[in-house]
Design a protein around this motif. Structure first.
Motif, mmCIF file in Angstrom:
data_model
loop_
_atom_site.group_PDB
_atom_site.id
_atom_site.type_symbol
_atom_site.label_atom_id
_atom_site.label_comp_id
_atom_site.label_asym_id
_atom_site.label_seq_id
_atom_site.Cartn_x
_atom_site.Cartn_y
_atom_site.Cartn_z
ATOM 1 N N LEU A 43 0.829 -1.208 0.000
ATOM 2 C CA LEU A 43 0.000 0.000 0.000
ATOM 3 C C LEU A 43 0.862 1.257 0.000
ATOM 4 C CD1 LEU A 43 -2.856 -1.034 2.463
ATOM 5 C CD2 LEU A 43 -3.099 -0.501 0.035
ATOM 6 N N ALA A 44 1.973 1.200 0.730
ATOM 7 C CA ALA A 44 2.882 2.350 0.736
ATOM 8 C C ALA A 44 3.436 2.609 -0.661
ATOM 9 C CB ALA A 44 4.021 2.101 1.725
ATOM 10 N N ALA A 45 3.827 1.504 -1.325
ATOM 11 C CA ALA A 45 4.320 1.647 -2.697
ATOM 12 C C ALA A 45 3.212 2.131 -3.626
ATOM 13 C CB ALA A 45 4.864 0.306 -3.188
ATOM 14 N N LEU A 46 1.981 1.641 -3.372
ATOM 15 C CA LEU A 46 0.858 2.031 -4.224
ATOM 16 C C LEU A 46 0.557 3.519 -4.121
ATOM 17 C CD1 LEU A 46 -1.404 1.108 -6.116
ATOM 18 C CD2 LEU A 46 -2.810 0.638 -4.101
ATOM 19 N N VAL A 47 0.657 4.055 -2.907
ATOM 20 C CA VAL A 47 0.418 5.490 -2.716
ATOM 21 C C VAL A 47 1.378 6.308 -3.570
ATOM 22 C CG1 VAL A 47 0.582 7.382 -1.060
ATOM 23 C CG2 VAL A 47 -0.558 5.259 -0.407
ATOM 24 N N VAL A 48 2.644 5.905 -3.560
ATOM 25 C CA VAL A 48 3.646 6.621 -4.354
ATOM 26 C C VAL A 48 3.367 6.463 -5.845
ATOM 27 C CG1 VAL A 48 6.098 6.754 -4.914
ATOM 28 C CG2 VAL A 48 5.387 6.352 -2.545
ATOM 29 N N ILE A 49 3.042 5.231 -6.247
ATOM 30 C CA ILE A 49 2.807 4.961 -7.670
ATOM 31 C C ILE A 49 1.575 5.705 -8.186
ATOM 32 C CG2 ILE A 49 2.149 3.154 -9.311
ATOM 33 C CD1 ILE A 49 3.884 1.227 -7.623
ATOM 34 N N LEU A 50 0.497 5.737 -7.375
ATOM 35 C CA LEU A 50 -0.744 6.362 -7.831
ATOM 36 C C LEU A 50 -0.586 7.853 -8.084
ATOM 37 C CD1 LEU A 50 -3.534 4.608 -5.714
ATOM 38 C CD2 LEU A 50 -2.852 4.198 -8.073
ATOM 39 N N LYS A 51 0.293 8.495 -7.336
ATOM 40 C CA LYS A 51 0.524 9.918 -7.571
ATOM 41 C C LYS A 51 1.045 10.163 -8.983
ATOM 42 C CE LYS A 51 1.304 11.275 -2.769
ATOM 43 N NZ LYS A 51 2.249 11.881 -1.785
ATOM 44 N N LEU A 52 1.786 9.188 -9.488
ATOM 45 C CA LEU A 52 2.295 9.277 -10.856
ATOM 46 C C LEU A 52 1.292 8.742 -11.857
ATOM 47 C CD1 LEU A 52 4.630 9.755 -12.878
ATOM 48 C CD2 LEU A 52 5.434 7.443 -12.340
ATOM 49 N N VAL A 53 0.636 7.623 -11.517
ATOM 50 C CA VAL A 53 -0.273 6.956 -12.444
ATOM 51 C C VAL A 53 -1.447 7.838 -12.833
ATOM 52 C CG1 VAL A 53 -1.961 5.079 -12.608
ATOM 53 C CG2 VAL A 53 0.335 4.602 -11.806
ATOM 54 N N PHE A 54 -2.000 8.569 -11.875
ATOM 55 C CA PHE A 54 -3.186 9.368 -12.143
ATOM 56 C C PHE A 54 -2.941 10.482 -13.156
ATOM 57 C CE2 PHE A 54 -5.378 8.266 -7.887
ATOM 58 C CZ PHE A 54 -5.981 7.179 -8.489
ATOM 59 N N THR A 55 -1.703 10.689 -13.540
ATOM 60 C CA THR A 55 -1.402 11.740 -14.517
ATOM 61 C C THR A 55 -1.544 11.250 -15.951
ATOM 62 O OG1 THR A 55 0.958 11.190 -14.547
ATOM 63 C CG2 THR A 55 0.221 12.781 -12.889
ATOM 64 N N SER A 56 -1.719 9.934 -16.154
ATOM 65 C CA SER A 56 -1.764 9.398 -17.517
ATOM 66 C C SER A 56 -2.671 8.178 -17.595
ATOM 67 C CB SER A 56 -0.348 9.024 -17.968
ATOM 68 O OG SER A 56 -0.376 8.265 -19.160
ATOM 69 N N MET A 57 -3.555 8.151 -18.607
ATOM 70 C CA MET A 57 -4.418 6.999 -18.825
ATOM 71 C C MET A 57 -3.604 5.775 -19.220
ATOM 72 S SD MET A 57 -7.387 5.663 -18.780
ATOM 73 C CE MET A 57 -8.573 7.009 -18.746
#
Length: 254
Positions: A43-57
């Protein structure tokens, strides 16, 4: 929420649960503790990844692909590793996710933004993975327990697919029991996560309720697809699995 207090309380609950399970002979060892530690790190890794992921479909689609691959591997390991199982689980989970998410995207019943797509896809894939694993295990149990009945039908001229037809349907229906029960008691017994999460995010209660309804419908639809595909691929074996006792005796002899 205080992160340190939260971590301490969660760790204490899981530790107490682990000790209780081992005390009654459940033989889980440290599996619950390992699971919660893995969940925390992921989940900690997911939080970091989602901040980047949400910028691109495209990044969202890539992350959903990763989730599907992990779900396929996890389900295959749970069922019992083999090329046949890997192919069946992979097909069932992939087809279910693609068709269900595709229906939601094409109809536009939720937003087509990265947040909605990742939320729906993530919840769906996780539930479909569980349904796939349970369906396969129940199918194997039915084939083992009813081996004499199936062999009798084969002796009368039935094909393997015809002889095992009843057990394919039973396996899927058994695997869907928790999903159906959870869906039918939503709001009375269970307060679903998607609904609560949408409320916490500031959504109108009506929108949160509709979003949760989409999630529940997609899980039922996706689970039905996954169960059907899996049992069609694994539900007509040329060689029936051995009954549990015979399998244990053969393992002991070897």
């Amino acid at each position: 929420m205080d992160p340190w207090l939260t971590l301490a309380v969660v760790a204490g609950m899981v530790l107490a649960g682990t000790l209780l399970l081992n005390a009654i002979g459940a033989r889980v060892k440290a599996e619950p503790l390992i699971a919660i530690v893995r969940a925390g790190l992921q989940l900690a890794a997911l939080v970091v990844i989602l901040k980047l992921v949400f910028t691109s479909m495209w990044l969202v689609l890539g992350w959903l692909f990763v989730m599907i691959v992990v779900a396929i591997v996890t389900s295959t390991k749970r069922i019992g590793w083999s090329r046949e199982v890997l192919a069946a689980a992979g097909t069932a989970i992939s087809v279910s996710a693609i068709v269900t998410v595709g229906v939601i995207v094409v109809t536009g019943i939720t937003g087509r933004d990265p947040q909605h797509l990742l939320a729906i896809g993530g919840i769906l894939i996780g539930n479909v993975m569980s349904i796939t694993s349970v369906t396969a295990k129940r199918l194997r149990e039915h084939l083992q327990e009813s081996r004499d009945e199936i062999e009798g039908m084969l002796a009368l001229g039935a094909t393997p697919r015809q002889a095992a037809a009843r057990f394919r349907g039973l396996s899927v229906s058994h695997a869907l029991i928790p999903t159906i029960d959870s869906t039918s008691t939503t709001g009375l017994v269970t307060l679903p996560g998607a609904f609560v999460g949408a409320l916490f995010a500031g959504s109108d209660p009506m929108d949160a309720g509709l979003f949760q309804l989409v999630v529940l419908g997609s899980i039922l639809f996706g689970g039905a697809i996954a169960g059907t595909v899996l049992t069609q691929l694994l539900g007509a074996p040329k060689v029936l699995p051995q009954p549990p006792r015979e399998a244990e005796e053969e393992t002991a002899e070897s």
